[in-house]
Scaffold this motif. Structure first.
Motif, PDB file in Angstrom:
ATOM      1  N   ALA A   8       0.813  -1.215   0.000  1.00 16.67           N
ATOM      2  CA  ALA A   8       0.000   0.000   0.000  1.00 16.67           C
ATOM      3  C   ALA A   8       0.842   1.257   0.000  1.00 16.67           C
ATOM      4  N   GLY A   9       2.063   1.209   0.539  1.00 14.43           N
ATOM      5  CA  GLY A   9       2.920   2.366   0.407  1.00 14.43           C
ATOM      6  C   GLY A   9       3.740   2.674   1.624  1.00 14.43           C
ATOM      7  N   TRP A  10       4.593   3.698   1.461  1.00  8.88           N
ATOM      8  CA  TRP A  10       5.549   4.071   2.480  1.00  8.88           C
ATOM      9  C   TRP A  10       4.876   4.595   3.734  1.00  8.88           C
ATOM     10  N   ALA A  11       3.716   5.161   3.639  1.00  7.60           N
ATOM     11  CA  ALA A  11       3.072   5.800   4.791  1.00  7.60           C
ATOM     12  C   ALA A  11       2.986   4.868   5.987  1.00  7.60           C
ATOM     13  N   GLN A  12       2.916   3.549   5.743  1.00 13.25           N
ATOM     14  CA  GLN A  12       2.822   2.586   6.837  1.00 13.25           C
ATOM     15  C   GLN A  12       4.178   2.305   7.484  1.00 13.25           C
ATOM     16  N   ALA A  13       5.248   2.845   6.914  1.00 12.78           N
ATOM     17  CA  ALA A  13       6.582   2.483   7.364  1.00 12.78           C
ATOM     18  C   ALA A  13       7.185   3.475   8.344  1.00 12.78           C
ATOM     19  N   GLY A  14       6.460   4.523   8.716  1.00 11.78           N
ATOM     20  CA  GLY A  14       7.023   5.520   9.618  1.00 11.78           C
ATOM     21  C   GLY A  14       8.134   6.285   8.952  1.00 11.78           C
ATOM     22  N   ASP A  15       9.263   6.479   9.662  1.00 10.58           N
ATOM     23  CA  ASP A  15      10.359   7.290   9.143  1.00 10.58           C
ATOM     24  C   ASP A  15      11.467   6.464   8.497  1.00 10.58           C
ATOM     25  N   VAL A  16      11.260   5.164   8.309  1.00 10.87           N
ATOM     26  CA  VAL A  16      12.258   4.321   7.648  1.00 10.87           C
ATOM     27  C   VAL A  16      11.991   4.307   6.146  1.00 10.87           C
ATOM     28  N   VAL A  17      13.005   4.640   5.381  1.00 11.67           N
ATOM     29  CA  VAL A  17      12.889   4.624   3.917  1.00 11.67           C
ATOM     30  C   VAL A  17      13.939   3.682   3.361  1.00 11.67           C
ATOM     31  N   ARG A  18      13.521   2.708   2.584  1.00  9.53           N
ATOM     32  CA  ARG A  18      14.428   1.751   1.963  1.00  9.53           C
ATOM     33  C   ARG A  18      14.741   2.227   0.552  1.00  9.53           C
ATOM     34  N   LEU A  19      16.011   2.444   0.288  1.00  7.32           N
ATOM     35  CA  LEU A  19      16.463   2.967  -0.992  1.00  7.32           C
ATOM     36  C   LEU A  19      17.051   1.836  -1.823  1.00  7.32           C
ATOM     37  N   GLY A  20      16.443   1.568  -2.969  1.00  8.79           N
ATOM     38  CA  GLY A  20      16.910   0.503  -3.850  1.00  8.79           C
ATOM     39  C   GLY A  20      17.898   1.030  -4.877  1.00  8.79           C
ATOM     40  N   THR A  21      19.032   0.358  -5.006  1.00 15.07           N
ATOM     41  CA  THR A  21      20.040   0.752  -5.982  1.00 15.07           C
ATOM     42  C   THR A  21      20.652  -0.483  -6.616  1.00 15.07           C
ATOM     43  N   GLU A  22      21.374  -0.285  -7.712  1.00 13.47           N
ATOM     44  CA  GLU A  22      21.957  -1.426  -8.419  1.00 13.47           C
ATOM     45  C   GLU A  22      23.297  -1.849  -7.828  1.00 13.47           C
ATOM     46  N   ARG A  30      24.862   7.264  -3.186  1.00 10.55           N
ATOM     47  CA  ARG A  30      24.911   6.931  -1.761  1.00 10.55           C
ATOM     48  C   ARG A  30      25.051   8.218  -0.942  1.00 10.55           C
ATOM     49  N   GLU A  31      25.975   9.081  -1.360  1.00 16.17           N
ATOM     50  CA  GLU A  31      26.176  10.336  -0.635  1.00 16.17           C
ATOM     51  C   GLU A  31      24.928  11.210  -0.705  1.00 16.17           C
ATOM     52  N   LEU A  32      24.352  11.293  -1.884  1.00 18.84           N
ATOM     53  CA  LEU A  32      23.145  12.095  -2.071  1.00 18.84           C
ATOM     54  C   LEU A  32      21.978  11.545  -1.253  1.00 18.84           C
ATOM     55  N   GLY A  33      21.740  10.233  -1.343  1.00 18.61           N
ATOM     56  CA  GLY A  33      20.625   9.628  -0.628  1.00 18.61           C
ATOM     57  C   GLY A  33      20.738   9.790   0.877  1.00 18.61           C
ATOM     58  N   ASP A  34      21.946   9.617   1.416  1.00 15.61           N
ATOM     59  CA  ASP A  34      22.139   9.788   2.853  1.00 15.61           C
ATOM     60  C   ASP A  34      21.864  11.223   3.281  1.00 15.61           C
ATOM     61  N   ALA A  87      15.709  15.317   5.634  1.00 14.98           N
ATOM     62  CA  ALA A  87      14.266  15.062   5.721  1.00 14.98           C
ATOM     63  C   ALA A  87      13.872  14.398   7.032  1.00 14.98           C
ATOM     64  N   GLY A  88      14.851  14.066   7.881  1.00 14.82           N
ATOM     65  CA  GLY A  88      14.562  13.404   9.138  1.00 14.82           C
ATOM     66  C   GLY A  88      14.111  11.966   8.963  1.00 14.82           C
ATOM     67  N   LEU A  89      14.659  11.298   7.944  1.00 15.05           N
ATOM     68  CA  LEU A  89      14.305   9.914   7.650  1.00 15.05           C
ATOM     69  C   LEU A  89      15.476   8.999   7.942  1.00 15.05           C
ATOM     70  N   LYS A 141       8.160  15.196   0.186  1.00 16.75           N
ATOM     71  CA  LYS A 141       9.189  15.441   1.212  1.00 16.75           C
ATOM     72  C   LYS A 141      10.580  15.437   0.580  1.00 16.75           C
ATOM     73  N   ILE A 142      10.843  14.446  -0.274  1.00 17.19           N
ATOM     74  CA  ILE A 142      12.156  14.342  -0.911  1.00 17.19           C
ATOM     75  C   ILE A 142      12.355  15.462  -1.921  1.00 17.19           C
ATOM     76  N   ASP A 143      11.319  15.787  -2.685  1.00 14.19           N
ATOM     77  CA  ASP A 143      11.423  16.886  -3.644  1.00 14.19           C
ATOM     78  C   ASP A 143      11.810  18.191  -2.957  1.00 14.19           C
ATOM     79  N   ALA A 144      11.229  18.447  -1.791  1.00 12.10           N
ATOM     80  CA  ALA A 144      11.532  19.676  -1.063  1.00 12.10           C
ATOM     81  C   ALA A 144      13.013  19.730  -0.684  1.00 12.10           C
ATOM     82  N   VAL A 145      13.572  18.592  -0.279  1.00 12.69           N
ATOM     83  CA  VAL A 145      14.979  18.549   0.091  1.00 12.69           C
ATOM     84  C   VAL A 145      15.872  18.721  -1.140  1.00 12.69           C
ATOM     85  N   ILE A 146      15.514  18.069  -2.258  1.00 13.34           N
ATOM     86  CA  ILE A 146      16.305  18.227  -3.483  1.00 13.34           C
ATOM     87  C   ILE A 146      16.314  19.684  -3.921  1.00 13.34           C
TER      88      ILE A 146
END
Length: 240
Positions: free
Chosen positions: A15-29, A49-53, A59-61, A211-216
Motif C-alpha cells: 500500500a505504500g511508504w506511509a505505513q513504514a514511519g520514518d524508515v525509507v528503503r532505498l533501492g540501488t543497483e 549513496r552520498e546524495l541519498g544519505d 528530511a529526518g528519515l 518530502k524528498i522533492d523539497a529537500v532536493i
C-alpha cells in the motif's frame, strides 16, 4: 565490486511508504559507478549513496540501502521491496506509466559511444545495458542491439569483440576510457536522451515524494548537489 550486501526487506504492505514511519528503503543497483557501486568494504558507495544519505538526513528519515539487479528494479519497487529507486534511472514517459519520479538530481546529460577503434561501425553491433534508454535508442537506430545485464558486461563485449561499440551514459563510460591507457576511445557524436536522473517512487507515495522533492530543491539552491556532482563526475559535468 561483485560482493553485494542485501538489506533485509521489512514486512510492509505494498500500500505504500506511509505505513513504514520514518524508515525509507532505498533501492540501488550497486554496479554503475560513479553513480552507485559496492566498495571494498562491501557497502553501497558513490554519488547516489552520498546524495541519498544527505536527503534522508535533511528530511529526518532513516535510510536503509537495498541492492537489486537492474532488470528487476522497477517491479521490486512496485511490489514493496523498497520505497524508492536511486540508481542512475533516467526520467522517461514510458517509465512514468508505471512509477512516479522526483525532480531530477542529475541534469539531462550526454550518452556516448565507446569503442576500441576510431572507425567503429555504429550501425553494426552496439552493446547497451538491458532496460536503459540507451538500449532503446540503439534498437531504434538501425544498429544491432546486444543487451547485457550490467555496465561491466556491456563494456566487456566491446573489449572481447562481441560488439563494435558500447553506448551508455557518458559519465558512466568515462572511467573506462580514462583508465584504459588508450585501449578505449570515444567515437561518433554524443546523444542527449531523457529528462535527467530522478528517484523512482510508487505512484501512491505522494507524501514521501513531496518530502524528498523539497529537500532536493533545497540542495540545489544551496549548491550541495552541484558540489557532489563535481566531486563524483569531474569539473566538466553538467550542474544546476
Amino acid at each position: 565490486m561483485k560482493k553485494l550486501i542485501l538489506t533485509t526487506a521489512l514486512a510492509l504492505s505494498v500500500a505504500g511508504w506511509a505505513q513504514a514511519g520514518d524508515v525509507v528503503r532505498l533501492g540501488t543497483e550497486g554496479a554503475y559507478p560513479p553513480y552507485n557501486f559496492i566498495n571494498d568494504a562491501g557497502e553501497v558507495d558513490g554519488y547516489e549513496r552520498e546524495l541519498g544519505d544527505e536527503i534522508c538526513k535533511r528530511a529526518g528519515l532513516t535510510c536503509e540501502w537495498v541492492v537489486n539487479d537492474w532488470d528487476t528494479i522497477i517491479p521490486n519497487l512496485v511490489s514493496g521491496n523498497y520505497d524508492a529507486i536511486i540508481a542512475g534511472m533516467s526520467i522517461t514517459d514510458e517509465r512514468k506509466q508505471t512509477i512516479d519520479f522526483t525532480q531530477n538530481y542529475i541534469p539531462p546529460a550526454a550518452s556516448a559511444y565507446m569503442s576500441v577503434t576510431e572507425d567503429a561501425d555504429l550501425s553494426g553491433v552496439v552493446s547497451a545495458q538491458t532496460g536503459t534508454i540507451q538500449a532503446e535508442y540503439v534498437a531504434q537506430s538501425g544498429a544491432t542491439l546486444a543487451e547485457f545485464a550490467t555496465l561491466d558486461d556491456t563494456v566487456a563485449a566491446v573489449k572481447n569483440g562481441e560488439a563494435d561499440a558500447a553506448f551508455a551514459d557518458k559519465d558512466a563510460l568515462a572511467p573506462f576510457v580514462d583508465e584504459s591507457n588508450g585501449e578505449f576511445m570515444w567515437v561518433g557524436e554524443d546523444i542527449a536522451l531523457g529528462g535527467g536522473v530522478g528517484m523512482g517512487m510508487r505512484k501512491s507515495d505522494t507524501e514521501l515524494r513531496a518530502k524528498i522533492d523539497a529537500v532536493i530543491t533545497e540542495m540545489k539552491a544551496d549548491g550541495t548537489i552541484n558540489a557532489m556532482l563535481v566531486k563524483w563526475f569531474g569539473e566538466g559535468t553538467a550542474t544546476y
